[in-house]
Design a protein around this motif. Structure first.
Motif, PDB file in Angstrom:
ATOM      1  N   GLY A 108     -21.480 -17.155  25.526  1.00 50.70           N
ATOM      2  CA  GLY A 108     -21.367 -15.739  25.210  1.00 50.70           C
ATOM      3  C   GLY A 108     -21.736 -15.470  23.769  1.00 50.70           C
ATOM      4  N   ILE A 109     -22.010 -14.197  23.459  1.00 53.14           N
ATOM      5  CA  ILE A 109     -22.372 -13.824  22.100  1.00 53.14           C
ATOM      6  C   ILE A 109     -21.903 -12.397  21.821  1.00 53.14           C
ATOM      7  CG2 ILE A 109     -24.678 -13.031  22.785  1.00 53.14           C
ATOM      8  CD1 ILE A 109     -25.683 -14.016  20.043  1.00 53.14           C
ATOM      9  N   GLU A 110     -21.434 -12.166  20.591  1.00 54.44           N
ATOM     10  CA  GLU A 110     -21.022 -10.840  20.149  1.00 54.44           C
ATOM     11  C   GLU A 110     -21.668 -10.572  18.799  1.00 54.44           C
ATOM     12  OE1 GLU A 110     -16.745  -9.039  20.407  1.00 54.44           O
ATOM     13  OE2 GLU A 110     -16.972  -9.859  18.377  1.00 54.44           O
ATOM     14  N   ILE A 111     -22.083  -9.313  18.563  1.00 57.39           N
ATOM     15  CA  ILE A 111     -22.781  -8.943  17.333  1.00 57.39           C
ATOM     16  C   ILE A 111     -22.023  -7.800  16.670  1.00 57.39           C
ATOM     17  CG2 ILE A 111     -24.977  -8.211  16.333  1.00 57.39           C
ATOM     18  CD1 ILE A 111     -26.317  -9.182  18.904  1.00 57.39           C
ATOM     19  N   ALA A 112     -21.786  -7.931  15.359  1.00 57.27           N
ATOM     20  CA  ALA A 112     -21.082  -6.890  14.608  1.00 57.27           C
ATOM     21  C   ALA A 112     -21.460  -6.997  13.141  1.00 57.27           C
ATOM     22  CB  ALA A 112     -19.571  -7.029  14.781  1.00 57.27           C
ATOM     23  N   PRO A 113     -21.216  -5.945  12.349  1.00 56.14           N
ATOM     24  CA  PRO A 113     -21.389  -6.073  10.901  1.00 56.14           C
ATOM     25  C   PRO A 113     -20.392  -7.064  10.337  1.00 56.14           C
ATOM     26  CG  PRO A 113     -21.278  -3.769  11.565  1.00 56.14           C
ATOM     27  CD  PRO A 113     -20.865  -4.578  12.742  1.00 56.14           C
ATOM     28  N   ALA A 114     -20.808  -7.818   9.332  1.00 59.95           N
ATOM     29  CA  ALA A 114     -19.912  -8.800   8.708  1.00 59.95           C
ATOM     30  C   ALA A 114     -18.932  -8.093   7.790  1.00 59.95           C
ATOM     31  CB  ALA A 114     -20.714  -9.831   7.934  1.00 59.95           C
ATOM     32  N   ARG A 115     -17.717  -8.601   7.772  1.00 59.55           N
ATOM     33  CA  ARG A 115     -16.715  -8.122   6.820  1.00 59.55           C
ATOM     34  C   ARG A 115     -16.724  -9.082   5.643  1.00 59.55           C
ATOM     35  NH1 ARG A 115     -13.188  -4.383   8.278  1.00 59.55           N
ATOM     36  NH2 ARG A 115     -11.615  -5.153   6.855  1.00 59.55           N
ATOM     37  N   ALA A 116     -16.935  -8.555   4.457  1.00 58.02           N
ATOM     38  CA  ALA A 116     -17.027  -9.386   3.258  1.00 58.02           C
ATOM     39  C   ALA A 116     -16.041  -8.888   2.221  1.00 58.02           C
ATOM     40  CB  ALA A 116     -18.444  -9.339   2.694  1.00 58.02           C
ATOM     41  N   GLY A 117     -15.173  -9.771   1.756  1.00 57.47           N
ATOM     42  CA  GLY A 117     -14.235  -9.405   0.714  1.00 57.47           C
ATOM     43  C   GLY A 117     -13.291  -8.307   1.129  1.00 57.47           C
ATOM     44  N   GLY A 118     -12.972  -8.226   2.436  1.00 52.82           N
ATOM     45  CA  GLY A 118     -12.074  -7.195   2.917  1.00 52.82           C
ATOM     46  C   GLY A 118     -12.762  -5.867   3.180  1.00 52.82           C
ATOM     47  N   ARG A 119     -14.092  -5.816   2.942  1.00 54.16           N
ATOM     48  CA  ARG A 119     -14.821  -4.569   3.140  1.00 54.16           C
ATOM     49  C   ARG A 119     -15.752  -4.724   4.332  1.00 54.16           C
ATOM     50  NH1 ARG A 119     -15.959  -6.212  -1.926  1.00 54.16           N
ATOM     51  NH2 ARG A 119     -18.170  -6.368  -1.449  1.00 54.16           N
ATOM     52  N   THR A 120     -16.077  -3.609   4.965  1.00 52.94           N
ATOM     53  CA  THR A 120     -17.051  -3.591   6.046  1.00 52.94           C
ATOM     54  C   THR A 120     -18.277  -2.842   5.574  1.00 52.94           C
ATOM     55  OG1 THR A 120     -15.252  -3.555   7.643  1.00 52.94           O
ATOM     56  CG2 THR A 120     -17.435  -3.013   8.461  1.00 52.94           C
ATOM     57  N   THR A 121     -19.440  -3.331   5.964  1.00 51.47           N
ATOM     58  CA  THR A 121     -20.671  -2.705   5.506  1.00 51.47           C
ATOM     59  C   THR A 121     -20.733  -1.233   5.879  1.00 51.47           C
ATOM     60  OG1 THR A 121     -23.064  -2.755   5.677  1.00 51.47           O
ATOM     61  CG2 THR A 121     -21.870  -3.457   7.598  1.00 51.47           C
ATOM     62  N   GLY A 122     -21.259  -0.418   4.976  1.00 48.05           N
ATOM     63  CA  GLY A 122     -21.473   0.992   5.248  1.00 48.05           C
ATOM     64  C   GLY A 122     -22.941   1.296   5.449  1.00 48.05           C
ATOM     65  N   ASP A 123     -23.796   0.275   5.351  1.00 48.58           N
ATOM     66  CA  ASP A 123     -25.238   0.496   5.472  1.00 48.58           C
ATOM     67  C   ASP A 123     -25.684   0.602   6.920  1.00 48.58           C
ATOM     68  OD1 ASP A 123     -25.275   0.301   2.778  1.00 48.58           O
ATOM     69  OD2 ASP A 123     -26.117  -1.704   2.695  1.00 48.58           O
ATOM     70  N   GLY A 124     -25.229  -0.354   7.715  1.00 45.86           N
ATOM     71  CA  GLY A 124     -25.677  -0.401   9.095  1.00 45.86           C
ATOM     72  C   GLY A 124     -27.007  -1.120   9.232  1.00 45.86           C
ATOM     73  N   PHE A 125     -27.410  -1.395  10.484  1.00 42.41           N
ATOM     74  CA  PHE A 125     -28.658  -2.095  10.728  1.00 42.41           C
ATOM     75  C   PHE A 125     -29.108  -1.799  12.149  1.00 42.41           C
ATOM     76  CE2 PHE A 125     -24.966  -4.905  11.005  1.00 42.41           C
ATOM     77  CZ  PHE A 125     -24.955  -5.214  12.353  1.00 42.41           C
ATOM     78  N   THR A 126     -30.386  -2.001  12.368  1.00 44.66           N
ATOM     79  CA  THR A 126     -30.973  -1.814  13.689  1.00 44.66           C
ATOM     80  C   THR A 126     -31.317  -3.174  14.266  1.00 44.66           C
ATOM     81  OG1 THR A 126     -31.907   0.321  13.070  1.00 44.66           O
ATOM     82  CG2 THR A 126     -32.859  -0.772  14.985  1.00 44.66           C
ATOM     83  N   LEU A 127     -30.879  -3.428  15.506  1.00 42.04           N
ATOM     84  CA  LEU A 127     -31.148  -4.694  16.183  1.00 42.04           C
ATOM     85  C   LEU A 127     -32.126  -4.476  17.320  1.00 42.04           C
ATOM     86  CD1 LEU A 127     -27.486  -6.037  16.472  1.00 42.04           C
ATOM     87  CD2 LEU A 127     -29.232  -6.794  14.876  1.00 42.04           C
ATOM     88  N   GLU A 128     -32.968  -5.481  17.522  1.00 37.98           N
ATOM     89  CA  GLU A 128     -33.935  -5.387  18.615  1.00 37.98           C
ATOM     90  C   GLU A 128     -33.689  -6.445  19.677  1.00 37.98           C
ATOM     91  OE1 GLU A 128     -38.520  -6.524  18.933  1.00 37.98           O
ATOM     92  OE2 GLU A 128     -38.229  -4.667  17.793  1.00 37.98           O
ATOM     93  N   SER A 129     -33.476  -7.705  19.266  1.00 38.09           N
ATOM     94  CA  SER A 129     -33.310  -8.763  20.257  1.00 38.09           C
ATOM     95  C   SER A 129     -32.585  -9.943  19.655  1.00 38.09           C
ATOM     96  CB  SER A 129     -34.680  -9.223  20.799  1.00 38.09           C
ATOM     97  OG  SER A 129     -35.431  -9.827  19.772  1.00 38.09           O
ATOM     98  N   VAL A 130     -32.114 -10.809  20.558  1.00 39.49           N
ATOM     99  CA  VAL A 130     -31.493 -12.083  20.197  1.00 39.49           C
ATOM    100  C   VAL A 130     -32.254 -13.167  20.952  1.00 39.49           C
ATOM    101  CG1 VAL A 130     -29.397 -13.466  20.178  1.00 39.49           C
ATOM    102  CG2 VAL A 130     -29.263 -10.981  19.870  1.00 39.49           C
ATOM    103  N   ARG A 131     -32.563 -14.261  20.270  1.00 37.96           N
ATOM    104  CA  ARG A 131     -33.343 -15.333  20.905  1.00 37.96           C
ATOM    105  C   ARG A 131     -32.759 -16.684  20.567  1.00 37.96           C
ATOM    106  NH1 ARG A 131     -38.172 -18.404  19.281  1.00 37.96           N
ATOM    107  NH2 ARG A 131     -38.221 -17.245  17.303  1.00 37.96           N
ATOM    108  N   PHE A 132     -32.665 -17.555  21.546  1.00 34.18           N
ATOM    109  CA  PHE A 132     -32.289 -18.950  21.342  1.00 34.18           C
ATOM    110  C   PHE A 132     -33.552 -19.795  21.502  1.00 34.18           C
ATOM    111  CE2 PHE A 132     -28.352 -16.936  22.575  1.00 34.18           C
ATOM    112  CZ  PHE A 132     -27.404 -17.538  21.760  1.00 34.18           C
ATOM    113  N   ALA A 133     -33.947 -20.485  20.409  1.00 32.33           N
ATOM    114  CA  ALA A 133     -35.182 -21.263  20.401  1.00 32.33           C
ATOM    115  C   ALA A 133     -34.940 -22.628  21.027  1.00 32.33           C
ATOM    116  CB  ALA A 133     -35.697 -21.419  18.981  1.00 32.33           C
ATOM    117  N   HIS A 134     -35.701 -22.958  22.042  1.00 29.66           N
ATOM    118  CA  HIS A 134     -35.590 -24.259  22.702  1.00 29.66           C
ATOM    119  C   HIS A 134     -36.264 -25.327  21.861  1.00 29.66           C
ATOM    120  CE1 HIS A 134     -35.716 -27.291  25.904  1.00 29.66           C
ATOM    121  NE2 HIS A 134     -34.821 -26.525  26.544  1.00 29.66           N
ATOM    122  N   LYS A 135     -35.664 -26.530  21.840  1.00 28.48           N
ATOM    123  CA  LYS A 135     -36.260 -27.619  21.069  1.00 28.48           C
ATOM    124  C   LYS A 135     -37.581 -28.055  21.689  1.00 28.48           C
ATOM    125  CE  LYS A 135     -31.990 -29.621  19.175  1.00 28.48           C
ATOM    126  NZ  LYS A 135     -31.135 -30.810  19.110  1.00 28.48           N
TER     127      LYS A 135
END
Length: 828
Positions: free
Chosen positions: A801-828
């Protein structure tokens, strides 16, 4: 005549017994000195043995100033340049010019070697401790003096001081400031001439003010000492007022109240008391890497606060703090102890007002509270001695009993109770010291920013992965460009890890995709790991602050790709090879054949070392010259030869590293090309293959969103998205996980732009690994990868399983935000 001879024999016998006791007492006094200095010697050993040669984030503010001075852009005779230097070395309201000058000297003469700063700080701390011990003990005698001094030395270098002791620049700041405090108090009590005493006190206060702006606590402590000392106070108080003005007036209007500590506690009085208890108890507590409430810290704080109040009250009631100073020998020591209590409590109050957290390094401040407690304990026991000791009191046990015997000048019950209280506090402190000095791992905190991985990311800043940011700066949400801003001046002047003498550790380079791992799947063996003490059961993360050894189970292998610069004058690969220490239930079968090979620019491998090891006790040191390969790209392979029994055989390559000496500086460019190796900007970025597993965020039905979450745009931790489709990937079949994303507001100052990936393992959501991926500071869409070999996975681990969220750093949560398109697992 017989009576005369008898008296002579008795006199000789008495003198002999006195000499015997004197030698016995001297022996135990020397033994206590040795035992008390053991923590200091251990601290010296740890500074030399652990951590890496890279500056931490606390140096980031000073590097531009160091660059300007070393580049010849600074004129020491120009008042405006001096004023700018004072401004540039002031952090918020903290003036740090004195420690900075030592860091500058380190950069000029020792290439900014981190060990130089740390050892200087330890020596300064030792001097500070000796001054404190002297002022607390100079009116005590015998065993009480020796024990009080020992407690001061023990807790000055206890592992509970690790939050500052291994903090690099931070330790210099704290220790220089505290040396000023110790010098100021020492001058008040130990310099008899009034004028010189006031001058020494003023000099110490200025050192404290100009080192880390601890002058407020120092001057209040000095005022307490001067008033209670009951000697000439006019001149010292004038100096104190002047020093307090120098410290406080420049900061008027710059200090603001911080958010409440532990805001879930509604009663403000209780909240402040809990803060005080946790602050006071830190030097006697484990788990001080935490900022919040710690049970062990609170318990120690209660003991210190209640015990300290009782000791002060008993000394006052017993007239030890009410009689004239010249009539009570211990009075100055008691006043010195009270002054140290005041210093610690004043700074605790300031921290409570200006900080919403308890930094682990604050333990070096609150330990002054315990210095005061130990001083009060010593005065209490000294005052409880009988006025006339009997001849048989030369025996140690009898002296101990007499020290608890009520004095004729005190009420018997009060004297006995206060003595028992003092002994109880000392025993409690000794027990806490024993509990808190077994392990460093729950108290080091800042060592996570001085690991081999930190040094590697700084030295390879042009290609360092974006997730290497947290190894240098602690929090995952800072800006990736800070690595370049720190590295360029260091490279320009050959400082720190860019100096003429460098050590490249395989443990550090493990963070890069240039290190690859694998194993013979037919053997069903585990993957490679990093271990301590050559034991396959003491597995650690690769980014540990301690030097670790490479452990290859069965037929596992590892390759290390290195670009050897043309500027190299000398390079040598060093390690030691042996069988791993294994549990008794895991018997060695036929040993293992280990080898080290090398290939140049991808050509045929050359065997550098090969040997079969049959017994765990066998070890062979390996030293291989690599100088002839300068200017080329080499690949070093560490492997075990497979056989039918290698599943139970584990080999260890102890602390593999390459010692390098440069004949001339590395090339320096003002604006180098920055191509993080984990982005598509790098030529090492893996290509798409048909075996890759792609999770598209365009398919909204495959993702589960939390309340208020938008699928493609996330601005808070509540806006996490979780993949709810079927996912069951064998971890060893995939090399990296990739996301394609774009930061929405990349120019938003201190806001974070970091994505957190949570990978769930083996179908149980209680087991997961978090991955932080900082985004670049442009408005472009990029692909970002994370090397799966860095996670604590084995050949049986499955990503489910996988979950995606903004990282919390130093007790703060990002206020910028981001746009995601895809997640990929690269096979060896």
């Amino acid at each position: 005549m017989d009576d005369a001879n008898s008296n002579q024999e008795k006199t000789k016998l008495l003198n002999s017994s006195k000499k015997t006791w004197h030698s016995f007492s001297s022996f135990w006094d020397a033994a206590l000195w040795v035992v008390s200095l053991l923590p200091f010697l251990r601290a010296c050993y740890l500074v030399n043995a652990i951590g890496a040669n890279n500056p931490q984030d606390d140096y980031f503010f000073y590097i531009p100033t160091i660059d300007s001075i070393l580049s010849g852009k600074f004129n020491w005779m120009n008042p405006s340049d001096i004023a700018k230097l004072l401004s540039d070395t002031t952090l918020s309201s903290h003036v740090t010019i004195l420690p900075f000058l030592f860091v500058l000297a380190n950069a000029a003469f020792f290439h900014l070697d981190m060990k130089v700063d740390l050892f200087v700080a330890l020596l300064v701390s030792l001097l500070k401790t000796c001054l404190i011990a002297d002022v607390l003990c100079y009116r005590l005698s015998g065993w009480i003096k020796a024990i009080t001094r020992s407690f001061v030395l023990l807790f000055s270098f206890s592992l509970t001081q690790s939050g500052s002791m291994f903090f690099g620049m931070g330790n210099l700041l704290w220790q220089f400031a505290l040396l000023g405090t110790a010098l100021a108090l020492w001058s008040v009590f130990r310099i008899e001439k009034r004028t010189w005493s006031a001058i020494g006190m003023f000099a110490g206060g200025l050192i404290s003010t100009l080192s880390y702006s601890l002058g407020a606590g120092t001057w209040v402590a000095c005022i307490t000492a001067v008033i209670l000392r009951r000697k000439a106070i006019a001149l010292p108080l004038i100096f104190c007022a002047l020093g307090l003005a120098i410290d406080v007036l420049p900061n008027v209007g710059t200090v603001s109240q911080a958010p409440a500590w532990q805001p879930d506690v509604s009663n403000p009085v209780l909240r402040h008391f809990l803060f005080l208890a946790n602050y006071v108890g830190r030097p006697l507590s484990n788990y001080i890497v935490l900022h919040g409430r710690i049970p062990m810290s609170e318990t120690s704080g209660y003991v210190g606060l209640i015990g300290g109040l009782f000791l002060v009250a008993s000394l006052c009631v017993g007239r030890s703090l009410r009689t004239r100073p010249d009539q009570n020998p211990t009075y100055p020591c008691a006043v010195a102890a009270l002054s140290m209590l005041v210093f610690a409590l004043v700074l605790g109050g300031l921290i409570d007002f200006t900080r919403g957290y308890l930094n682990p390094s604050y333990a070096c401040l609150s330990v002054f509270f315990w210095y005061g407690i130990f001083g009060l304990c010593g005065c209490t026991l000294e005052n409880a001695k009988p006025v006339f000791a009997r001849s048989w009191s030369s025996r140690p046990i009898a002296r101990l009993l007499l020290s608890l015997k009520p004095s004729l000048s005190l009420k018997p019950s009060l004297s006995l109770t206060s003595s028992l209280c003092a002994v109880g506090i000392l025993l409690f402190s000794l027990h806490s010291f024993w509990l808190t000095n077994r392990d460093l791992r729950d108290k080091h905190f800042y060592l996570d920013r001085r690991t081999a991985a930190s040094e590697c990311c700084l030295r390879n800043f042009k290609t360092a992965p974006t997730y290497g940011l947290r190894y240098l700066f602690g929090w995952p949400g800072e800006h990736y460009e800070q690595i370049e801003a720190m590295a360029l001046p260091l490279l320009k002047h050959q400082l720190s890890c860019f100096g003429p003498d460098q050590t490249w550790r395989l443990q550090g380079d493990f963070v890069l995709p240039t290190v690859k791992v694998g194993f013979d799947e037919r053997m069903g063996t585990n993957t490679v790991c990093w271990v301590k003490n050559n034991s396959c059961t003491q597995v650690r993360r690769f980014d540990d602050y301690e030097p670790l050894s490479l452990c290859l189970p069965g037929s596992a292998w590892l390759t290390w790709k290195i670009d050897v610069p043309a500027e190299v004058d000398r390079a040598e690969l060093k390690t030691a090879v042996c069988l791993a220490k294994i549990p008794p239930s895991m018997a060695v079968k036929d040993g293992v054949e280990s080898e080290i090979t090398l290939s140049v620019d991808g050509r045929r491998e050359e065997i550098l070392f090969q040997r079969r090891f049959l017994k765990p006790g066998q070890k062979e040191h390996v030293s291989i010259p690599l100088t002839k390969y300068k200017g080329t790209t080499i690949q070093i392979a560490f492997r075990n030869r497979s056989d039918d029994f290698c599943i139970d055989d584990w080999s260890v390559f102890e602390h593999p590293k390459i010692d390098v000496h440069l004949a001339r500086p590395l090339p320096y460019q003002v604006h180098p090309d920055i191509c993080p190796v984990n982005t598509e900007l790098s030529d090492q970025f893996p290509k798409h293959t048909s075996q890759d597993r792609i999770l598209s965020l365009a398919d909204e039905g495959a993702w589960e969103s939390r309340q208020g979450a938008r699928l493609a745009y996330a601005t808070s931790d509540k806006e996490a998205v979780k993949y709810k489709g079927k996912l069951d990937l064998r971890a060893v079949d995939y090399s990296q996980v990739f996301i394609t994303a774009r930061a929405q507001n990349a120019d938003a100052g201190d806001e974070q732009r970091t994505i957190r990936l949570r990978l769930f393992l083996n179908g149980d959501e209680k087991y997961f690994e978090d991955v932080s991926l900082p985004l670049l500071a442009d408005h472009q869409q990029h692909s970002y990868g994370y090397d799966l070999k860095l996670l604590r996975l084995n050949c049986y681990s499955r990503i489910t399983g996988i979950e995606i969220a903004p990282a919390r750093a130093g007790g703060r949560t990002t206020g910028d935000g981001f746009t995601l398109e895809s997640v990929r697992f690269a096979h060896k």
